[in-house]
Design an enzyme around this catalytic site. Sequence first.
Site: not given
Ligand code: NAD
Ligand code: USQ
Length: 383
Positions: A181-182, A179, A185, A144
């Site tokens: 979470y981050h 966070s 990664k 991420t």
């Molecule tokens: P999502 O929650 O929609 O999908 C994740 C999937 O992984 C789910 O179907 C879940 O059941 C599966 N999973 C989780 N833990 C598991 C485990 N231990 N074993 C097997 N399956 C498991 O998430 P997404 O939005 O599709 O994100 C996918 C990936 O991309 C993540 O790693 C996330 O960090 C990354 N990412 C997402 C975004 C975004 O904006 N959605 C942005 C940047 C990075």
């Molecule tokens: N934000 C708002 N209002 C909202 C939701 C979010 O102002 O209703 C702000 C947050 O405070 C933050 C930014 O928007 O500053 C992004 O928040 P987000 O919830 O859209 O994204 P984030 O928490 O960073 O996480 C998401 C995905 C995660 C991925 C990440 C990419 O859930 O899996 O890793 O985006 S990145 O942001 O580049 O790290």
Amino acid sequence: MKVLVIGGDGYCGWATALYLANHGHEVAILDSLVRRHWDAQLCVETLTPIAPIQYRLRRWRDLTGKDIGLYVGDICNYEFLERSMLDFQPQSVVHFGEQRSAPFSMIDREHAVLTQQNNVIGNLNLLYAIHEHFPDCHLVKLGTMGEYGTPNIDIEEGYITIEHNGRKDTLPYPKQPGSYYHLSKVHDSHNIHFACRIWGLRATDLNQGVVYGVLTEETGMDELLINRLDYDGVFGTALNRFCIQAAIGHPLTVYGTGGQTRGFLDIRDTVRCIELAIAEPAKQGEFRVLNQFTEQFSVAELALKVQEAGKDLGLKVEINNLENPRVELEEHYFNAKNTKLLDLGLQPHYLSDSLIDSLLNFAIKYKDRVDQEHILPKVKWRA
Ligand code: NAD
Ligand code: USQ
């Protein structure tokens, strides 16, 4: 190529699995379905009615004649992971299968531990499975952009060359994630880098920005193939949330001043980036890092764009600056590089009025499914 898509029942993974299958790859999905379980625990549902994975895959086969394999289980269970991989024999593994919400990881100690256990151990098991059985297999791991945080200097793609006391070296770029979470990664990235160094694995870490949009060519083929679109305060992300809020007449939830700037990309570019990364694998022993986003915006800019697009559809969209539930800089420098995927051939879908329009219309179509209770953020970083 034989590609195993871990997390293939999720938002990015489902769109990617179908896209790769449609573009000639032999695909299997591995997923524990735990994301559906977390939704149920939080009492939230995606805006869109997503079908059970088995129905989705059957519909895909009926429509296209293509089979996508399915392994249901948890990658934290090494025996299951090893058995599934030995059965499928992947040449590339795309790893999306993690707990991916920052707010979820900040609910309390239990959720922080769950997030880091699930993500770090699952990823480590995968590294061992590749090392022990498929040393030539290319790992494409979703990282991420948030690993970098918001430093007051340009963000490079993975590495930075530093001169210090007259000596010079190229080192991993400093990480300041926002966070638990981050942070998971960041731990993954370190483990993958180490595995590349000691075992000679080949890996690509895709530092993806915030994804928006819902339709891809494949997920738009049929209602049973529809992708998830999260709008709740835990799993919903900025632009997607704003469009759904606009559709139901809820003021847009900008946290703080809205000066927070992030990298963003269309889900149609997510799937293409994965295809590009697979087509040109990292070299044996290489830990390649690509920044996967196409444009950067502040949250306030996105809210204004949605407000504008809403006007054209006759929606009166208000913007609310809420007290920020997170601890993050609201005004900061942000200039991140993203040329490596362009060099591999990415032709971005830049954010356009028509995309926001179609997302708004999509949200309007399903707006009766929205539970207003889940719009406002409930998780605070300093609870
Ligand atoms: P999502 O929650 O929609 O999908 C994740 C999937 O992984 C789910 O179907 C879940 O059941 C599966 N999973 C989780 N833990 C598991 C485990 N231990 N074993 C097997 N399956 C498991 O998430 P997404 O939005 O599709 O994100 C996918 C990936 O991309 C993540 O790693 C996330 O960090 C990354 N990412 C997402 C975004 C975004 O904006 N959605 C942005 C940047 C990075
Ligand atoms: N934000 C708002 N209002 C909202 C939701 C979010 O102002 O209703 C702000 C947050 O405070 C933050 C930014 O928007 O500053 C992004 O928040 P987000 O919830 O859209 O994204 P984030 O928490 O960073 O996480 C998401 C995905 C995660 C991925 C990440 C990419 O859930 O899996 O890793 O985006 S990145 O942001 O580049 O790290």
